[in-house]
Design a protein around this motif. Structure first.
Motif, PDB file in Angstrom:
ATOM      1  N   ASP A  32       0.830  -1.214   0.000  1.00  0.00           N
ATOM      2  CA  ASP A  32       0.000   0.000   0.000  1.00  0.00           C
ATOM      3  C   ASP A  32       0.863   1.261   0.000  1.00  0.00           C
ATOM      4  N   GLY A  33       1.928   1.243  -0.762  1.00  0.00           N
ATOM      5  CA  GLY A  33       2.824   2.390  -0.884  1.00  0.00           C
ATOM      6  C   GLY A  33       3.936   2.448   0.134  1.00  0.00           C
ATOM      7  N   ALA A  34       3.811   1.711   1.222  1.00  0.00           N
ATOM      8  CA  ALA A  34       4.824   1.710   2.276  1.00  0.00           C
ATOM      9  C   ALA A  34       5.894   0.654   1.994  1.00  0.00           C
ATOM     10  N   VAL A  35       7.091   0.897   2.504  1.00  0.00           N
ATOM     11  CA  VAL A  35       8.192  -0.065   2.399  1.00  0.00           C
ATOM     12  C   VAL A  35       8.644  -0.374   3.823  1.00  0.00           C
ATOM     13  N   SER A 102       7.263   7.766  -4.648  1.00  0.00           N
ATOM     14  CA  SER A 102       6.023   8.382  -4.172  1.00  0.00           C
ATOM     15  C   SER A 102       4.810   8.007  -5.026  1.00  0.00           C
ATOM     16  N   LYS A 103       5.058   7.602  -6.261  1.00  0.00           N
ATOM     17  CA  LYS A 103       3.955   7.248  -7.149  1.00  0.00           C
ATOM     18  C   LYS A 103       3.220   5.986  -6.682  1.00  0.00           C
ATOM     19  N   MET A 104       3.858   5.208  -5.824  1.00  0.00           N
ATOM     20  CA  MET A 104       3.215   4.026  -5.259  1.00  0.00           C
ATOM     21  C   MET A 104       2.237   4.410  -4.150  1.00  0.00           C
ATOM     22  N   MET A 105       2.394   5.618  -3.597  1.00  0.00           N
ATOM     23  CA  MET A 105       1.547   6.103  -2.507  1.00  0.00           C
ATOM     24  C   MET A 105       0.523   7.125  -2.997  1.00  0.00           C
ATOM     25  N   PHE A 106       0.952   8.005  -3.890  1.00  0.00           N
ATOM     26  CA  PHE A 106       0.113   9.117  -4.334  1.00  0.00           C
ATOM     27  C   PHE A 106      -0.056   9.081  -5.854  1.00  0.00           C
ATOM     28  N   GLU A 107      -1.203   8.669  -6.291  1.00  0.00           N
ATOM     29  CA  GLU A 107      -1.465   8.617  -7.732  1.00  0.00           C
ATOM     30  C   GLU A 107      -1.398  10.024  -8.325  1.00  0.00           C
TER      31      GLU A 107
END
Length: 150
Positions: A32-35, A102-107
């Motif tokens: 969900d965008g986090a690592v 950041s694109k994995m968290m914020f479209e």
């Protein structure tokens, strides 16, 4: 005896090098965008992360973000959210994900992905196939961001 000692030293150095190897950009695991997992086996250095954050040729974070922790720096950007208190808004894993990509968290975000090495165009050929920041620099920036609490 001398050969045995040399062999032991070589084995330790090899093990250390293998242990210190960073996660490759293509192998970063997002949830969900986090690592969740560190990109390196070494803790981030907040002072080094602060330097990367303010460096106009590396992170260049000040081009978009206001950061009151850096009053000595001029021309803070205002196109992205202020960094003040970011550690109170995001977890370490979320911050690592945002800095990594950041694109994995914020479209639709215009924030660059700092730890990817493909799928984008670089204006200079000499940088093709490389990430903007190293894995350790990502960890350093995350360590710095975690110091920014309200």
């Amino acid at each position: 005896m001398n050969n045995a000692l040399g062999g032991a030293v070589l084995a330790v150095l090899s093990a250390t090098a293998a242990h210190a190897e960073a996660v490759k950009p293509t192998e970063v695991q997002f949830n969900d965008g986090a690592v969740e997992a560190s990109l390196t086996s070494q803790a981030g250095d907040a002072a080094a992360g602060r330097a990367v954050f303010s460096n106009r040729k590396q992170g260049n974070c000040l081009a978009c973000h206001v950061n009151s922790d850096m009053p000595e720096e001029s021309f803070h950007g205002e196109v992205a959210p202020p960094i003040d208190g970011v550690a109170g808004r995001w977890s370490e894993a979320e911050l690592r994900g945002i800095v990594t990509n950041s694109k994995m968290m914020f479209e639709g975000t215009i924030m660059p992905a700092f730890y990817v090495d493909s799928g984008y165009e670089r204006p200079l050929d000499e940088f093709a196939g490389t990430s903007i920041l190293t894995a350790q620099q990502v960890e350093d920036v995350v360590a710095y961001l975690l110091t920014l609490k309200d």
